[in-house]
Design a protein around this motif. Structure first.
Motif, PDB file in Angstrom:
ATOM      1  N   ALA A   5       0.843  -1.190   0.000  1.00  0.00           N
ATOM      2  CA  ALA A   5       0.000   0.000   0.000  1.00  0.00           C
ATOM      3  C   ALA A   5       0.878   1.240   0.000  1.00  0.00           C
ATOM      4  CB  ALA A   5      -0.906  -0.001   1.228  1.00  0.00           C
ATOM      5  N   ARG A   6       2.006   1.128   0.661  1.00  0.00           N
ATOM      6  CA  ARG A   6       2.935   2.252   0.719  1.00  0.00           C
ATOM      7  C   ARG A   6       4.352   1.690   0.836  1.00  0.00           C
ATOM      8  NH1 ARG A   6       5.606   5.203   4.569  1.00  0.00           N
ATOM      9  NH2 ARG A   6       5.921   7.418   4.105  1.00  0.00           N
ATOM     10  N   VAL A   7       5.225   2.129  -0.034  1.00  0.00           N
ATOM     11  CA  VAL A   7       6.608   1.675   0.007  1.00  0.00           C
ATOM     12  C   VAL A   7       7.407   2.619   0.895  1.00  0.00           C
ATOM     13  CG1 VAL A   7       8.702   1.301  -1.343  1.00  0.00           C
ATOM     14  CG2 VAL A   7       6.485   0.644  -2.273  1.00  0.00           C
ATOM     15  N   PRO A   8       8.111   2.096   1.904  1.00  0.00           N
ATOM     16  CA  PRO A   8       8.907   2.960   2.769  1.00  0.00           C
ATOM     17  C   PRO A   8       9.943   3.735   1.969  1.00  0.00           C
ATOM     18  CG  PRO A   8       8.738   0.739   3.681  1.00  0.00           C
ATOM     19  CD  PRO A   8       8.185   0.683   2.309  1.00  0.00           C
ATOM     20  N   GLU A   9      10.124   5.010   2.291  1.00  0.00           N
ATOM     21  CA  GLU A   9      11.094   5.837   1.594  1.00  0.00           C
ATOM     22  C   GLU A   9      12.495   5.588   2.143  1.00  0.00           C
ATOM     23  OE1 GLU A   9      11.494   8.048  -0.930  1.00  0.00           O
ATOM     24  OE2 GLU A   9       9.540   7.376  -1.605  1.00  0.00           O
ATOM     25  N   VAL A  10      13.454   5.456   1.248  1.00  0.00           N
ATOM     26  CA  VAL A  10      14.860   5.381   1.620  1.00  0.00           C
ATOM     27  C   VAL A  10      15.599   6.396   0.770  1.00  0.00           C
ATOM     28  CG1 VAL A  10      14.774   2.958   2.301  1.00  0.00           C
ATOM     29  CG2 VAL A  10      15.269   3.544  -0.069  1.00  0.00           C
ATOM     30  N   GLU A  11      16.865   6.636   1.101  1.00  0.00           N
ATOM     31  CA  GLU A  11      17.648   7.600   0.339  1.00  0.00           C
ATOM     32  C   GLU A  11      17.852   7.106  -1.087  1.00  0.00           C
ATOM     33  OE1 GLU A  11      19.092  10.655   0.978  1.00  0.00           O
ATOM     34  OE2 GLU A  11      17.735  10.648   2.690  1.00  0.00           O
ATOM     35  N   PRO A  12      17.728   8.000  -2.074  1.00  0.00           N
ATOM     36  CA  PRO A  12      18.024   7.607  -3.452  1.00  0.00           C
ATOM     37  C   PRO A  12      19.475   7.142  -3.578  1.00  0.00           C
ATOM     38  CG  PRO A  12      16.894   9.722  -3.397  1.00  0.00           C
ATOM     39  CD  PRO A  12      17.275   9.392  -1.977  1.00  0.00           C
ATOM     40  N   LEU A  13      19.742   6.324  -4.567  1.00  0.00           N
ATOM     41  CA  LEU A  13      21.099   5.868  -4.813  1.00  0.00           C
ATOM     42  C   LEU A  13      22.019   7.059  -5.058  1.00  0.00           C
ATOM     43  CD1 LEU A  13      20.317   2.854  -7.171  1.00  0.00           C
ATOM     44  CD2 LEU A  13      20.892   2.768  -4.735  1.00  0.00           C
ATOM     45  N   SER A  14      23.238   6.964  -4.593  1.00  0.00           N
ATOM     46  CA  SER A  14      24.183   8.073  -4.683  1.00  0.00           C
ATOM     47  C   SER A  14      24.825   8.147  -6.065  1.00  0.00           C
ATOM     48  CB  SER A  14      25.285   7.905  -3.629  1.00  0.00           C
ATOM     49  OG  SER A  14      26.076   6.766  -3.953  1.00  0.00           O
ATOM     50  N   ARG A  15      25.432   9.282  -6.353  1.00  0.00           N
ATOM     51  CA  ARG A  15      26.153   9.453  -7.614  1.00  0.00           C
ATOM     52  C   ARG A  15      27.244   8.399  -7.768  1.00  0.00           C
ATOM     53  NH1 ARG A  15      23.919  12.920 -10.682  1.00  0.00           N
ATOM     54  NH2 ARG A  15      24.089  14.566  -9.141  1.00  0.00           N
ATOM     55  N   SER A  16      27.903   8.062  -6.669  1.00  0.00           N
ATOM     56  CA  SER A  16      28.994   7.086  -6.740  1.00  0.00           C
ATOM     57  C   SER A  16      28.500   5.698  -7.132  1.00  0.00           C
ATOM     58  CB  SER A  16      29.738   7.024  -5.402  1.00  0.00           C
ATOM     59  OG  SER A  16      28.863   6.622  -4.361  1.00  0.00           O
ATOM     60  N   PHE A  17      27.247   5.380  -6.820  1.00  0.00           N
ATOM     61  CA  PHE A  17      26.684   4.095  -7.236  1.00  0.00           C
ATOM     62  C   PHE A  17      26.692   3.985  -8.753  1.00  0.00           C
ATOM     63  CE2 PHE A  17      23.149   1.624  -8.849  1.00  0.00           C
ATOM     64  CZ  PHE A  17      23.178   0.455  -8.104  1.00  0.00           C
ATOM     65  N   PHE A  18      26.300   5.070  -9.430  1.00  0.00           N
ATOM     66  CA  PHE A  18      26.205   5.058 -10.881  1.00  0.00           C
ATOM     67  C   PHE A  18      27.548   5.271 -11.568  1.00  0.00           C
ATOM     68  CE2 PHE A  18      22.049   6.651  -9.334  1.00  0.00           C
ATOM     69  CZ  PHE A  18      21.237   5.636  -9.816  1.00  0.00           C
TER      70      PHE A  18
END
Length: 215
Positions: A5-18
Motif C-alpha cells: 500500500a505504501r513503500v517505505p522511503e529510503v535515500e536515493p542511490l548516490s552518484r557514486s553508485f552510478f
C-alpha cells in the motif's frame, strides 16, 4: 507478485553508485525502486550498453551526437530516447564523464501507485504494465522532458532507491540483449541483459532483425 500500500522511503542511490563500470551497475540495479509521478516500480530486468568502448549495440558506438550527449556524463542522469516513431525508452547513465555508457531499464513490477499505473495502461493486465522498456516509460509517466533528469538527491524525481531487501545473487540471470541486431546482438560476446529469475514481469527474449531500407 508483491503488493505494498505504501513503500517505505529510503535515500536515493548516490552518484557514486552510478559512477562505476556499466557491467557493475546493471545487475546492481535489479530490485531497486524507480520512483516517478506517483508510481514505484521494482526493477526486474535491465540491459547494459558500453558506448564507444567497443559496444556496437550502443547508440554511442560511433561517438557523441546531440541525441546521445547525455550518455557521455555525468553519471546518475536519465537518458530518454524516442524509438520506432512511437515509443520512449529510459536509460541510467553510468561510468565516468566523457565516456558514454548506460543501463536500459527494461522491465519491472509496480509495487505502489497501482491506481495511477492502471489508468496509464487501461485494459492491460498488471503483469504487463511495465513488461518491456516502452511499456515501462508509459507506466512510469516518463517521456522526452525527462531526458537529462538528475536521479540523485533527496528531492530528485524521477529517482532510484535501493532495494527494500537485498537481492540474492543466485537469482540473477544473464543473456543476449533483446532486439539488438548485428554484432551487438551476439549473446556470447555481449551477454549484457540481466534479469531476476522467476519474475513474471521480465520481458520475452526476441532476437534483433536487420531492417532493410525502404526503396
Amino acid at each position: 507478485m508483491s503488493y505494498f500500500a505504501r513503500v517505505p522511503e529510503v535515500e536515493p542511490l548516490s552518484r557514486s553508485f552510478f559512477a562505476r563500470d556499466v557491467l557493475e551497475v546493471a545487475p546492481a540495479l535489479l530490485g531497486c525502486l524507480l520512483v516517478n509521478a506517483g508510481v514505484t516500480l521494482r526493477l526486474t530486468e535491465v540491459e547494459a550498453y558500453a558506448g564507444e568502448k567497443g559496444d556496437p549495440g550502443s547508440h554511442a558506438f560511433r561517438g557523441q551526437t546531440p541525441r546521445t550527449a547525455v550518455m557521455f556524463g555525468p553519471a546518475g542522469h536519465l537518458y530518454v530516447y524516442f524509438t520506432y516513431g512511437m515509443h520512449f525508452c529510459a536509460n541510467v547513465v553510468t561510468g565516468s564523464d566523457g565516456f558514454a555508457s548506460a543501463v536500459l531499464l527494461r522491465a519491472g513490477e509496480v509495487v505502489a501507485g497501482h491506481d495511477l499505473a492502471a489508468a496509464r495502461r487501461p485494459g492491460i493486465r498488471e503483469r504487463d504494465w511495465a513488461r518491456g522498456p516502452a511499456r515501462l516509460t508509459v507506466t512510469m509517466g516518463l517521456g522526452r522532458p525527462d531526458n537529462g533528469a538528475d536521479l540523485c538527491g533527496p528531492a530528485a524525481e524521477p529517482r532510484i532507491n535501493a532495494p527494500l531487501t537485498p537481492i540474492d545473487a543466485a537469482t540473477i540471470r544473464t543473456g543476449p540483449r533483446v532486439g539488438v541486431s548485428g554484432p551487438g546482438g551476439d549473446g556470447t560476446a555481449y551477454p549484457w541483459r540481466f534479469w531476476l529469475d522467476g519474475e513474471p514481469t521480465v520481458s520475452a527474449y526476441r532476437p534483433g532483425v536487420v531492417r532493410k531500407r525502404a526503396r
